[in-house]
Enzyme design. Structure first.
Site, PDB file in Angstrom:
ATOM      1  N   HIS A  18       0.757  -1.177  -0.090  1.00  0.00           N
ATOM      2  CA  HIS A  18       0.040  -0.258  -0.004  1.00  0.00           C
ATOM      3  C   HIS A  18       0.994   1.285   0.029  1.00  0.00           C
ATOM      4  O   HIS A  18       2.064   1.106  -0.028  1.00  0.00           O
ATOM      5  CB  HIS A  18      -0.921   0.022   1.075  1.00  0.00           C
ATOM      6  CG  HIS A  18      -0.382  -0.120   2.622  1.00  0.00           C
ATOM      7  ND1 HIS A  18       0.522   0.716   3.088  1.00  0.00           N
ATOM      8  CD2 HIS A  18      -0.533  -1.021   3.326  1.00  0.00           C
ATOM      9  CE1 HIS A  18       0.768   0.441   4.294  1.00  0.00           C
ATOM     10  NE2 HIS A  18       0.135  -0.770   4.670  1.00  0.00           N
ATOM     11  N   CYS A 129       1.984  -8.577  14.450  1.00  0.00           N
ATOM     12  CA  CYS A 129       3.280  -7.936  14.637  1.00  0.00           C
ATOM     13  C   CYS A 129       4.379  -8.730  14.520  1.00  0.00           C
ATOM     14  O   CYS A 129       5.549  -8.563  14.350  1.00  0.00           O
ATOM     15  CB  CYS A 129       3.284  -7.357  16.170  1.00  0.00           C
ATOM     16  SG  CYS A 129       2.032  -6.220  16.331  1.00  0.00           S
ATOM     17  N   LYS A 296      -4.246   4.086  10.896  1.00  0.00           N
ATOM     18  CA  LYS A 296      -2.958   3.640  10.244  1.00  0.00           C
ATOM     19  C   LYS A 296      -3.957   2.825   9.200  1.00  0.00           C
ATOM     20  O   LYS A 296      -4.665   2.035   9.318  1.00  0.00           O
ATOM     21  CB  LYS A 296      -2.216   2.907  11.182  1.00  0.00           C
ATOM     22  CG  LYS A 296      -1.057   2.092  10.280  1.00  0.00           C
ATOM     23  CD  LYS A 296      -0.203   1.325  11.312  1.00  0.00           C
ATOM     24  CE  LYS A 296       0.997   0.826  10.581  1.00  0.00           C
ATOM     25  NZ  LYS A 296       0.959  -0.537  10.150  1.00  0.00           N
ATOM     26  N   LYS A 299      -5.029  -3.759   5.739  1.00  0.00           N
ATOM     27  CA  LYS A 299      -6.123  -4.388   5.020  1.00  0.00           C
ATOM     28  C   LYS A 299      -7.146  -4.814   6.157  1.00  0.00           C
ATOM     29  O   LYS A 299      -8.361  -4.503   5.992  1.00  0.00           O
ATOM     30  CB  LYS A 299      -5.492  -5.685   4.711  1.00  0.00           C
ATOM     31  CG  LYS A 299      -6.110  -6.395   3.633  1.00  0.00           C
ATOM     32  CD  LYS A 299      -6.433  -5.653   2.273  1.00  0.00           C
ATOM     33  CE  LYS A 299      -7.281  -6.149   1.490  1.00  0.00           C
ATOM     34  NZ  LYS A 299      -6.749  -6.769   0.085  1.00  0.00           N
TER      35      LYS A 299
HETATM   36  N1  MSP Z   1       8.688  -7.376   7.768  1.00  0.00           N
HETATM   37  C1  MSP Z   1       8.962  -6.368   8.848  1.00  0.00           C
HETATM   38  C2  MSP Z   1      10.070  -5.678   8.645  1.00  0.00           C
HETATM   39  C3  MSP Z   1      11.435  -6.259   8.775  1.00  0.00           C
HETATM   40  S1  MSP Z   1      12.791  -5.370   8.295  1.00  0.00           S
HETATM   41  C4  MSP Z   1      14.118  -6.094   8.684  1.00  0.00           C
HETATM   42  C5  MSP Z   1       7.664  -5.469   8.589  1.00  0.00           C
HETATM   43  N2  MSP Z   1       6.994  -5.424   7.516  1.00  0.00           N
HETATM   44  S2  MSP Z   1       5.954  -4.372   6.947  1.00  0.00           S
HETATM   45  O1  MSP Z   1       5.298  -4.934   5.668  1.00  0.00           O
HETATM   46  O2  MSP Z   1       4.924  -4.632   8.113  1.00  0.00           O
HETATM   47  O3  MSP Z   1       6.479  -2.980   6.929  1.00  0.00           O
HETATM   48  C6  MSP Z   1       6.570  -2.042   7.964  1.00  0.00           C
HETATM   49  C7  MSP Z   1       7.145  -1.010   7.393  1.00  0.00           C
HETATM   50  O4  MSP Z   1       6.376  -0.491   6.058  1.00  0.00           O
HETATM   51  C8  MSP Z   1       7.195   0.327   7.981  1.00  0.00           C
HETATM   52  O5  MSP Z   1       8.067   0.338   8.939  1.00  0.00           O
HETATM   53  C9  MSP Z   1       7.091   1.394   7.168  1.00  0.00           C
HETATM   54  O6  MSP Z   1       8.285   1.436   6.459  1.00  0.00           O
HETATM   55  C10 MSP Z   1       6.168   0.877   5.992  1.00  0.00           C
HETATM   56  N3  MSP Z   1       4.745   1.099   6.325  1.00  0.00           N
HETATM   57  C11 MSP Z   1       3.755   0.412   6.553  1.00  0.00           C
HETATM   58  N4  MSP Z   1       2.522   1.042   6.800  1.00  0.00           N
HETATM   59  C12 MSP Z   1       2.630   2.251   6.739  1.00  0.00           C
HETATM   60  C13 MSP Z   1       1.973   3.371   6.864  1.00  0.00           C
HETATM   61  N5  MSP Z   1       0.879   3.571   7.056  1.00  0.00           N
HETATM   62  N6  MSP Z   1       2.715   4.355   6.497  1.00  0.00           N
HETATM   63  C14 MSP Z   1       4.215   4.723   6.153  1.00  0.00           C
HETATM   64  N7  MSP Z   1       4.859   3.652   6.389  1.00  0.00           N
HETATM   65  C15 MSP Z   1       4.260   2.392   6.503  1.00  0.00           C
HETATM   66  O7  MSP Z   1       7.185  -4.753   9.543  1.00  0.00           O
END
Ligand code: MSP
Length: 493
Positions: A18, A129, A296, A299
């Site tokens: 997204h 998480c 935030k 899905k």
């Molecule tokens: N897989 C772990 C990360 C492992 S890194 C060694 C994870 N994945 S995630 O798909 O949940 O991605 C999280 C990251 O996606 C956030 O830290 C950010 O970089 C980005 N974002 C996810 N949702 C977001 C928003 N709504 N807004 C901005 N960034 C966001 O956590």
């Protein structure tokens, strides 16, 4: 000059990307382009996080194998980045053999260093998480991010001995610089309050989809240990010492992420690296969340904005501009398509596009060459000073401010046209050429400044101004004959 490694988190493949994921990856792409334009050597790393209970759960729900889900969804991330003109150097998947081997090697090292021990543990686990939560973290008994009830898990795992003192030292001495300051204080707060050792493995009975723990076949390596190690496995840890030295040990390493995974990156990851004697990253930039009506995006909550649809409707550069310009890089910010259309009309159509059109129309009407050397020195100085301030903002990850600064230079162009009224001066050739030379110099610099954020538009402007691929140091030798072109940004209703 030190080389730079820029990383994004590796994203979970339980779903397609997204605009939140797009923002971090875009920020990494923009920084990469910016640093390269400054003559630096940069490696831009992104990828997908493919193991763990969360992926296994999704696969089971749709009747596919975890690997099938990983293959399908990691492609969706690649495709989205391609649509957004994001050009990474390497896309790591944690199911890559090379990564799996590096992870095993690293945990063996932890064992060798006596950094792990076995313990019986009971805790509240949120699969969303992929981490243990405490009662304090819950809101009405639910995980505040995923709005789901955590499972009570009791099992025997391997635990990592956390040395918080060493991590604190790293951060306090700015060897690991965390921006913004608020994020740094949050980490120091966590360190002061104290944190429990964390588990590095899960029982295979419960979690099957992962990398085997080499010294205990009943255990799978905890998905977060697996995931964090992507940053070094991707660039040669374990199998290519030369590359690893080049892009990690000797490089300036910058991790980009949002606050949801701050603790993993600013406490656990540094502690893991310290314990085996590997150099730590140099900087971590923690940005805010894109929200929809203050919530935030996820899905689960059903407020998911797909970047592909936006790109199809408005084009990659417009979306790139909007995401970077609309919200402060350090704060949460709401996304709305209405705001996108407003900004398109004001900043892009009436602002940038209109200034280009006016300059080209005047130039074509004049019909003769305009020597750039005639640009007014006061305008040249304003442009150069603005570019300098812009660079400083980019170094501080303040993308929205850097773009605002760029638009302030555009505003100077509009002002120059209003007060100098070039259309009345076409007969006073020298005077006209001076105004036009100033305007071309000014807009040419705007094009250079927007290049990281809007690479295609920047090129189009430079082509229209006949400055494409002309080194900046020889701009003053250029004589330019302008021709009109179609509107860069036709107005939206
Ligand atoms: N897989 C772990 C990360 C492992 S890194 C060694 C994870 N994945 S995630 O798909 O949940 O991605 C999280 C990251 O996606 C956030 O830290 C950010 O970089 C980005 N974002 C996810 N949702 C977001 C928003 N709504 N807004 C901005 N960034 C966001 O956590």
């Amino acid at each position: 000059m030190r080389k730079i490694l820029i990383t994004t988190p590796i994203y979970y493949v339980n779903d397609k990307p997204h605009i939140g994921h797009a923002y971090t990856t875009l920020a990494a792409d923009v920084l990469t382009r910016f640093f390269r334009a400054q003559g630096k050597e940069v490696f831009f790393l992104t990828g997908t996080d493919e193991h763990g209970a969360k992926i296994a759960e999704v696969a089971e729900k749709v009747g596919k194998t975890p690997k099938e889900i990983c293959d399908e969804n990691s492609e969706k991330f690649k495709k989205a980045w391609q649509n957004l003109e994001i050009k990474y150097d390497y896309f790591i998947r944690t199911t890559d053999k090379r990564h799996e081997e590096a992870v095993k090697k690293f945990v063996e090292k932890l064992k060798e260093k006596n950094a792990i021990y076995e313990k019986e543990y009971e805790g509240l686990y949120c699969v969303g998480c992929e981490k243990f939560l405490t009662e304090k973290d819950l809101v009405d008994g639910l995980c505040p991010y995923h709005k789901r009830k955590p499972e009570i898990i009791s099992e025997k795992n391997y635990f990592f001995k956390l040395d918080l003192k060493a991590v604190k030292e790293l951060i306090k001495t700015k060897k690991l610089k965390i921006s913004p300051a608020r994020a740094e204080s949050e980490v120091l707060g966590l360190l002061n309050q104290g944190l429990d050792d964390f588990s590095i493995s899960r029982q295979k009975e419960r979690v099957k989809w992962g990398i085997d723990l080499p010294f205990d076949k009943n255990q799978i390596i905890y998905v977060w240990i697996d995931a964090l190690l992507n940053y070094i496995s991707a660039i040669g840890y374990g199998d290519n010492e030369k590359e690893f030295k080049k892009w990690w040990v000797d490089a300036h390493v910058i991790h980009l992420l949002a606050k949801d995974i701050l603790k993993f990156h600013a406490v656990y990851w540094p502690a893991m690296l310290l314990s085996v004697g590997i150099k730590n990253p140099d900087e971590e930039f923690i940005h805010g969340f894109f929200t929809i009506n203050g919530q935030k995006m996820s899905k689960t909550l059903g407020n998911f904005v797909d970047p592909n649809n936006l790109v199809e409707k408005y084009g990659a550069d417009v979306i790139r501009y909007f995401l970077l310009r609309e919200v402060s890089s350090f704060e949460d910010g709401d996304f709305s398509e209405k705001r996108l259309r407003e900004r398109y009309n004001s900043d892009l159509s009436q602002g940038l596009g209109n200034l280009l059109s006016r300059i080209l129309a005047l130039g074509e009407q004049f019909g003769k060459e305009i020597p750039l050397s005639l640009a007014d020195s006061s305008i040249v100085n304003v442009a150069l000073a603005t570019k300098k301030e812009y660079s400083q903002l980019m170094y501080q990850f303040r993308f929205n401010d850097a773009l605002a600064k760029t638009w302030s230079l555009l505003g100077e162009g509009d002002k120059l046209i209003s007060w100098s009224k070039p259309w009345e001066k076409m007969k006073e050739e020298k005077e006209f050429q001076k105004i036009m030379g100033s305007l071309i110099f000014l807009l040419g610099n705007v094009a250079l400044m927007i290049a990281p954020a809007m690479p295609k538009i920047s090129d189009e402007i430079l082509i229209a101004l006949q400055l494409k691929d002309v080194p900046f140091s020889s701009w003053s030798e250029k004589k330019i004959s302008l021709k009109k072109r179609e509107q860069l940004f036709p107005k939206l209703d």
